[in-house]
Design an enzyme around this catalytic site. Structure first.
Site, PDB file in Angstrom:
ATOM      1  N   GLU A   8     -21.559  -1.180  -5.274  1.00 17.11           N
ATOM      2  CA  GLU A   8     -21.814   0.266  -5.373  1.00 17.11           C
ATOM      3  C   GLU A   8     -20.505   0.998  -5.655  1.00 17.11           C
ATOM      4  O   GLU A   8     -19.431   0.412  -5.512  1.00 17.11           O
ATOM      5  CB  GLU A   8     -22.421   0.767  -4.048  1.00 17.11           C
ATOM      6  CG  GLU A   8     -21.430   0.694  -2.906  1.00 17.11           C
ATOM      7  CD  GLU A   8     -22.067   0.556  -1.531  1.00 17.11           C
ATOM      8  OE1 GLU A   8     -23.106  -0.116  -1.408  1.00 17.11           O
ATOM      9  OE2 GLU A   8     -21.489   1.104  -0.581  1.00 17.11           O
ATOM     10  N   CYS A  33      25.180  23.236 -19.243  1.00 22.55           N
ATOM     11  CA  CYS A  33      24.024  23.593 -18.412  1.00 22.55           C
ATOM     12  C   CYS A  33      23.130  24.577 -19.184  1.00 22.55           C
ATOM     13  O   CYS A  33      23.620  25.616 -19.653  1.00 22.55           O
ATOM     14  CB  CYS A  33      24.498  24.207 -17.107  1.00 22.55           C
ATOM     15  SG  CYS A  33      23.148  24.919 -16.147  1.00 22.55           S
ATOM     16  N   CYS A  81      23.484  28.081 -16.988  1.00 21.79           N
ATOM     17  CA  CYS A  81      24.727  28.851 -16.848  1.00 21.79           C
ATOM     18  C   CYS A  81      25.768  28.514 -17.915  1.00 21.79           C
ATOM     19  O   CYS A  81      26.795  29.168 -18.016  1.00 21.79           O
ATOM     20  CB  CYS A  81      25.316  28.668 -15.451  1.00 21.79           C
ATOM     21  SG  CYS A  81      26.052  27.035 -15.207  1.00 21.79           S
ATOM     22  N   ASP A 102     -14.492   8.739  -4.147  1.00 24.63           N
ATOM     23  CA  ASP A 102     -13.127   9.175  -3.871  1.00 24.63           C
ATOM     24  C   ASP A 102     -13.175  10.485  -3.087  1.00 24.63           C
ATOM     25  O   ASP A 102     -13.189  11.570  -3.656  1.00 24.63           O
ATOM     26  CB  ASP A 102     -12.393   9.366  -5.210  1.00 24.63           C
ATOM     27  CG  ASP A 102     -10.900   9.327  -5.022  1.00 24.63           C
ATOM     28  OD1 ASP A 102     -10.448   9.063  -3.893  1.00 24.63           O
ATOM     29  OD2 ASP A 102     -10.176   9.567  -6.001  1.00 24.63           O
ATOM     30  N   LYS A 156     -10.542  -1.808  -7.489  1.00 25.21           N
ATOM     31  CA  LYS A 156      -9.945  -0.534  -7.915  1.00 25.21           C
ATOM     32  C   LYS A 156      -9.889  -0.449  -9.435  1.00 25.21           C
ATOM     33  O   LYS A 156      -9.460  -1.394 -10.097  1.00 25.21           O
ATOM     34  CB  LYS A 156      -8.525  -0.405  -7.350  1.00 25.21           C
ATOM     35  CG  LYS A 156      -8.468  -0.469  -5.832  1.00 25.21           C
ATOM     36  CD  LYS A 156      -8.813   0.857  -5.223  1.00 25.21           C
ATOM     37  CE  LYS A 156      -7.552   1.585  -4.909  1.00 25.21           C
ATOM     38  NZ  LYS A 156      -7.663   2.648  -3.980  1.00 25.21           N
ATOM     39  N   LYS A 213     -17.173   3.277  -5.382  1.00 23.57           N
ATOM     40  CA  LYS A 213     -16.239   3.644  -4.311  1.00 23.57           C
ATOM     41  C   LYS A 213     -15.944   5.133  -4.492  1.00 23.57           C
ATOM     42  O   LYS A 213     -15.234   5.535  -5.413  1.00 23.57           O
ATOM     43  CB  LYS A 213     -14.964   2.817  -4.414  1.00 23.57           C
ATOM     44  CG  LYS A 213     -13.988   3.091  -3.293  1.00 23.57           C
ATOM     45  CD  LYS A 213     -12.882   2.047  -3.275  1.00 23.57           C
ATOM     46  CE  LYS A 213     -11.958   2.218  -2.096  1.00 23.57           C
ATOM     47  NZ  LYS A 213     -11.368   3.522  -1.958  1.00 23.57           N
TER      48      LYS A 213
HETATM   49  S1  IVH Z   1     -17.486   0.538   2.999  1.00 22.72           S
HETATM   50  C1  IVH Z   1     -16.650  -1.533   6.891  1.00 22.72           C
HETATM   51  N1  IVH Z   1     -18.333   1.712   0.818  1.00 22.72           N
HETATM   52  O1  IVH Z   1     -13.008   3.595   0.867  1.00 22.72           O
HETATM   53  C2  IVH Z   1     -17.102  -0.659   5.779  1.00 22.72           C
HETATM   54  N2  IVH Z   1     -16.271   2.436   1.723  1.00 22.72           N
HETATM   55  O2  IVH Z   1     -10.475   2.150   0.872  1.00 22.72           O
HETATM   56  C3  IVH Z   1     -15.987   0.009   5.111  1.00 22.72           C
HETATM   57  N3  IVH Z   1     -15.236   4.283   0.499  1.00 22.72           N
HETATM   58  O3  IVH Z   1     -12.419   3.779   4.311  1.00 22.72           O
HETATM   59  C4  IVH Z   1     -16.312   1.039   4.158  1.00 22.72           C
HETATM   60  N4  IVH Z   1     -16.801   4.495  -1.037  1.00 22.72           N
HETATM   61  O4  IVH Z   1     -13.668   5.757   3.177  1.00 22.72           O
HETATM   62  C5  IVH Z   1     -17.353   1.647   1.741  1.00 22.72           C
HETATM   63  N5  IVH Z   1     -19.246   2.679  -1.074  1.00 22.72           N
HETATM   64  C6  IVH Z   1     -18.277   2.626  -0.171  1.00 22.72           C
HETATM   65  C7  IVH Z   1     -17.160   3.480  -0.218  1.00 22.72           C
HETATM   66  C8  IVH Z   1     -16.164   3.354   0.762  1.00 22.72           C
HETATM   67  C9  IVH Z   1     -15.643   4.964  -0.583  1.00 22.72           C
HETATM   68  C10 IVH Z   1     -13.976   4.554   1.212  1.00 22.72           C
HETATM   69  C11 IVH Z   1     -14.081   4.503   2.713  1.00 22.72           C
HETATM   70  C12 IVH Z   1     -13.076   3.457   3.142  1.00 22.72           C
HETATM   71  C13 IVH Z   1     -12.158   3.423   1.967  1.00 22.72           C
HETATM   72  C14 IVH Z   1     -11.407   2.113   1.883  1.00 22.72           C
END
Ligand code: IVH
Length: 695
Positions: free
Chosen positions: A134, A435, A438, A138, A341, A136
């Protein structure tokens, strides 16, 4: 969440209510009105598919307000009117999470993911693993607790073990339901994790407002989201239009039978969706084997810019919760999940010119002026190109097409020029020999890369020095700020640092944008700064290489600031953190008669040149003990913590060495922690242990 039959019923009731076809309001009828409002909030905020006009929603909402006013006994905790907070957040109390909030390990390419898969297979004893992948998000992570269907608490991540209670602010986020029918599933208490985000559109709207008010815009939606959660006024939080994705069930207690959906991670996302939350139900995928995971991640990255919100990667999670349990976790991250990432974002644009800016210490920095280009959430129009050497190495020419990149919220960089696109009209970048402000000749020390203007009266340097002097970490003269320094300088009212204390306030009061109140505030702040402790003054002077820590060491080494005029290089080298370069710079400063004259003037004005604090702390409970803080502190500001140590007679060191007694470790501590672990005598303690220590 709603069956089509329910949708029809709710739409019917909506119409009746809007047409004033409901004559008598009973407690039961009101429950229907609340249901209707919740349904429309869900359509709007979770599904982004409203089925009534905003104006109609407002009418229904006002109707509820009216009835609740007449019948306060019918107000329930989850009524849509209960989001609005009338009281300000005084402070955010710290509360423990039911389950610690861990971070994620990172991966950057297919090889990293394959490696993760190999280890997970080894540890779980499985031949192939099923993953749920899924986005991540931000933003800022949060934890929500629902008890008996009601949202009872929302917390920030904090140090992972405990966070701050931000319930009132989180209630302003309309995609987070105030109640959810967990009891229908036999769940009495549940802790849910997720991310508070700001859509790209809301972020732009908010930044535009800031710009209109003459305030600096926020760097990215993540900072905007996390800043919003800790605001004092819940109404302001509401105005920012925050949003939330919920992606993890960290704890639940169940009455009755086992819950099938919670056997897999994907099932828990579906359950959250069913309960009315915005979970990544549609954005997720379940795949067997790491190859499918890798291609999903790569494909999703291509779609990244089409999303209405920022994501910085993907999260890969072992789908079966039984296997998650088997794999367990390290102290930092689960072994069943990893973040993938995304690469830095890149764009091409034209380098139109180079502007040479003169900084506080006279360093001349070339800044590339670019045709503005949108790059991962911000518009980039200028980028520092550091120094002459850097320009030569990158072979930059004016008129070049350049490739620029930005990783996360890191400052944008020029990756390279594109010589293949040159037409022949590009010009070499000529570094000035005088400069640009100045006109005095520039110098470059042998071992240094930067050219410097050494005329300390150079206008640019004077202005930058004053800006530094009044800044937050220096003398902290509130409501002064960079813009005012520039303005007063232009008006001829402010020529040097002592000039801050002789400003013509009656004239300022009649300037556009100033009123009596702002002048009063400014006068009071300037007056208050006279009482700042010596170390702040030393830092504020902007002596090269003297940061806040060294300033403290220096303040503690003398009785009166002018004692430094008598110190030899050997004396200075005895001090913690002071090496040859720093000692030379300090000596240079105190040998300059203009500087001495300025310090004498400041003393006459009433500033503190005497180290008053030194005497009072001797014999304090931490006397003789040295401290260093590392990582992100979540319970207090670093400066506050350092002040506490010093108030009790302890000292702050600038680095890890055998002289260090305590290393206080915040979140995401890095190299200092690693170094300290190798020295047996250093006590490595948490923020909580530190709080205990200082009582
Ligand atoms: S799972 C134990 N799922 O990314 C479960 N985290 O870099 C840990 N984050 O601290 C988190 N999207 O704040 C999870 N789909 C997602 C996420 C996610 C963003 C963030 C979360 C975590 C950080 C780690």
């Amino acid at each position: 969440m709603y069956t089509s039959e329910q949708v029809n019923q709710l739409q019917d009731l909506t119409k009746k209510l809007l047409n004033n076809a409901v004559a008598d309001f009973s407690e039961q009828m009101i429950a229907g009105l609340k249901e209707v409002l919740r349904f429309h909030e869900y359509r709007y905020y979770v599904l982004s598919e409203p089925v009534i006009a905003d104006f109609e929603y407002d009418q229904l909402y006002l109707l509820l307000v009216k009835i609740e006013k007449a019948h306060p006994e019918w107000v329930t905790l989850d009524s849509p009117t209960q989001r609005v907070g009338n009281s300000l957040n005084q402070s955010f109390t710290t509360v423990a999470h039911l389950v610690p909030m861990l971070s994620l390990d990172n991966s950057y390419n297919a090889a990293d993911l394959t490696d993760f898969d190999r280890k997970a297979k080894e540890l779980s004893g499985m031949e192939t693993l099923e993953y749920c992948v899924e986005p991540k998000f931000d933003g800022a992570s949060i934890s929500l607790i629902y008890e008996n269907d009601l949202l009872v608490r929302a917390t920030t991540r904090g140090d992972g073990v405990a966070g701050e209670d931000i319930t009132q602010n989180v209630k302003q986020i309309r995609s987070i339901p105030l109640s959810a029918p967990f009891s229908a599933k036999g769940i009495q208490q549940i802790e849910i994790r997720g991310e508070i985000i700001l859509s790209k559109k809301s972020f732009d709207n908010y930044n535009n407002k800031l710009i209109q008010q003459g305030l600096p815009p926020l760097a990215n939606p993540r900072n905007a989201a996390s800043g919003s959660l800790r605001m004092k006024d819940p109404k302001e939080v509401a105005a920012r239009n925050l949003d939330a994705f919920l992606y993890h069930v960290s704890y639940y207690n169940l009455i009755g039978n086992n819950l099938g959906e919670l056997g897999t991670h994907a099932g828990s996302l579906d359950l959250l969706w069913e309960m009315g939350f915005r979970s990544p139900k549609e954005e997720k995928v379940v795949v067997k084997g790491i190859e499918g995971v890798i291609s999903y991640c790569i494909n999703f990255e291509e779609k990244r810019d089409e999303l209405p919100y920022e994501i910085d990667g993907m999260v890969v999670k072992v789908n079966a919760l039984s296997l998650q349990e088997k794999l367990g976790m390290t102290s930092h991250h689960p072994r069943w999940a990893i973040a993938y990432k995304f690469k830095a974002r890149q764009a091409t644009t034209t380098l139109n010119s180079i502007e040479f800016q003169v900084g506080r210490t006279g360093a001349v920095t070339p800044v590339a002026k670019l045709t503005p280009v949108y790059l991962g959430g911000v518009t980039v129009s200028s980028i520092s190109v550091h120094n002459e050497e850097y320009i030569r190495q990158k072979d930059l020419k004016i008129g070049d097409t350049v490739l620029i990149e930005r990783a996360g919220d890191v400052i944008p960089q020029i990756v390279q020029a594109m010589p293949a696109l040159r037409t022949g009209i590009e010009k070499n970048i000529e570094f000035p020999i005088t400069c640009p402000v100045c006109g005095s000749t520039l110098f470059k020390e042998e071992e240094e890369a930067v050219w410097r203007c050494i005329n300390i009266e150079c206008e640019a340097q004077v202005v930058e020095r004053i800006i530094h002097f009044v800044s937050k970490d220096a003398m902290d003269i509130k409501s002064f700020g960079e813009a005012n320094v520039r303005k007063f300088y232009e008006m001829g009212w402010l020529k040097d640092i002592p000039g801050i204390y002789h400003l013509p306030f009656p004239q300022i009061a009649v300037l556009e944008g100033f009123g009596k109140k702002s002048v009063d505030n400014l006068t009071a702040a300037i007056e208050a700064s006279k009482q700042q402790p010596l170390y702040r003054l030393i830092y504020a002077l902007g002596i090269r290489f003297v940061g806040e820590t060294t300033a403290k060491t220096l303040a503690n080494a003398v009785h009166h600031l002018l004692d430094f005029t008598q110190k030899t290089a050997e004396d200075l080298l005895q001090l913690e953190d002071v090496g040859v370069k720093v000692a030379k710079s300090i000596q240079g400063f105190f040998r300059n008669p203009q500087n001495i004259e300025m310090l004498k003037q400041l003393e006459q004005i009433g500033l503190q040149l005497v180290n008053t604090k030194k005497e009072t702390v001797e014999g304090g409970s931490l006397s003789g003990q040295s401290f260093l803080f590392t990582g992100t502190l979540t319970k207090f500001k670093r400066s506050e913590a350092e002040a506490k140590v010093e108030a009790q007679g302890g000292i702050i060191l600038g680095g890890v060495s055998s002289k260090l007694n305590y290393l206080v470790v915040g979140e995401d501590a890095g190299s200092k922690l690693e170094k300290a672990k190798k020295i047996n005598t250093i006590k490595i303690i948490s923020e909580d242990a530190f709080l205990d220590l200082i009582g």
